[in-house]
Enzyme design. Sequence first.
Site, mmCIF file in Angstrom:
data_model
loop_
_atom_site.group_PDB
_atom_site.id
_atom_site.type_symbol
_atom_site.label_atom_id
_atom_site.label_comp_id
_atom_site.label_asym_id
_atom_site.label_seq_id
_atom_site.Cartn_x
_atom_site.Cartn_y
_atom_site.Cartn_z
ATOM 1 N N THR A 10 33.775 35.191 34.777
ATOM 2 C CA THR A 10 32.392 34.750 34.882
ATOM 3 C C THR A 10 31.510 35.567 33.937
ATOM 4 O OG1 THR A 10 32.635 33.981 37.164
ATOM 5 C CG2 THR A 10 30.408 34.510 36.428
ATOM 6 N N GLY A 22 30.651 36.324 41.359
ATOM 7 C CA GLY A 22 32.041 36.419 40.939
ATOM 8 C C GLY A 22 33.050 35.821 41.901
ATOM 9 N N GLY A 49 37.030 33.145 38.131
ATOM 10 C CA GLY A 49 37.295 34.532 38.467
ATOM 11 C C GLY A 49 36.056 35.381 38.217
ATOM 12 N N CYS A 50 36.022 36.558 38.828
ATOM 13 C CA CYS A 50 34.841 37.421 38.683
ATOM 14 C C CYS A 50 34.729 37.973 37.266
ATOM 15 C CB CYS A 50 34.884 38.550 39.706
ATOM 16 S SG CYS A 50 36.448 39.456 39.795
ATOM 17 N N TYR A 51 35.815 38.529 36.726
ATOM 18 C CA TYR A 51 35.778 39.020 35.346
ATOM 19 C C TYR A 51 35.450 37.894 34.353
ATOM 20 C CZ TYR A 51 38.261 43.358 36.812
ATOM 21 O OH TYR A 51 38.635 44.544 37.391
#
Length: 310
Positions: free
Chosen positions: A120, A295, A116-118
């Site tokens: 990462t 992300g 996931g972006c967060y």
Amino acid sequence: MSAKIFIDGEHGTTGLQIRTRMAGRRDVTLLSIPEAERRNAALREDLLNSADIAILCLPDDASKEAVAMLSGNNSVRIIDTSTAYRVAEDWAYGFAEMDAAQAGKIRSARTVANPGCYPTGAIGLIRPLRAAGLLPDGYPVTVNAVSGYTGGGKQLIAQMEDQTRADAITANNFLYGLTLKHKHVPEMKTHGLLDRAPLFSPSVGRFAQGMIVQVPLFIDQLAEGTTLKTIHAALVAHYAGQSIVTVVPLEDSTTLARIDAEELVGEDTMKLYVFGTEGGAHVNLVAVLDNLGKGASGAAVQNMDLMLSA
């Protein structure tokens, strides 16, 4: 002969960005399903089973359905961008810089779970400190973050950009995940090597792409002898020898007055910062990335390239 790639969900936000990154490449052949046929299950299954690598850009349940369609075909390798398999033990986690062995695990894996972006940003900051023994067991980690609204997919994009909609969002910035049960928490805990779940507070700003992830820490609650410089040194050592994740020098960080969430828009890299005062009581670890770059879509292409290099 070029590798055949099928992006299941190619007309969504992540899928479109992956297609853009592959435009003009001669080493891959994109298998495509017309948007009007995207609900044609038989055609979709045929394309999935015809690919060398299937990249799933789908909600969790649809990703599980796609994986089931491939259950008897071990020749097709899978990159899944949903949250469905990110903590599954038999899936390689697709953050190549997470530790020294991870790129090799991705390269040889049949199934890869795209991060996931967060997470990462959060894992990129937390894991090196856990690995170095600086962040002790039981530390109450908090993760605060803001993302561009494209991270919410087509519906959120429409809500933010079309103010004529009945469900239009007028806020310039909003906090969500208020129950503190965000779906990214297990991923952060598992791959951040944490022994307790972090407190994660995400928000969305009125900008399309970009992200800032913050992990604030109390120095006196870390391992004995930990300082601003030892934290920075641990990050530098962890990411030595690669260029996608870079650690900004401490002397450069001290000259900054602000951090721009959109700094890396369009890039597939991530920058890590360490802020604080030497001898002070606190440190703030900051990751900056494009929520659709490192992300999401950029990470998927990076993982695909690793798998193709096997």
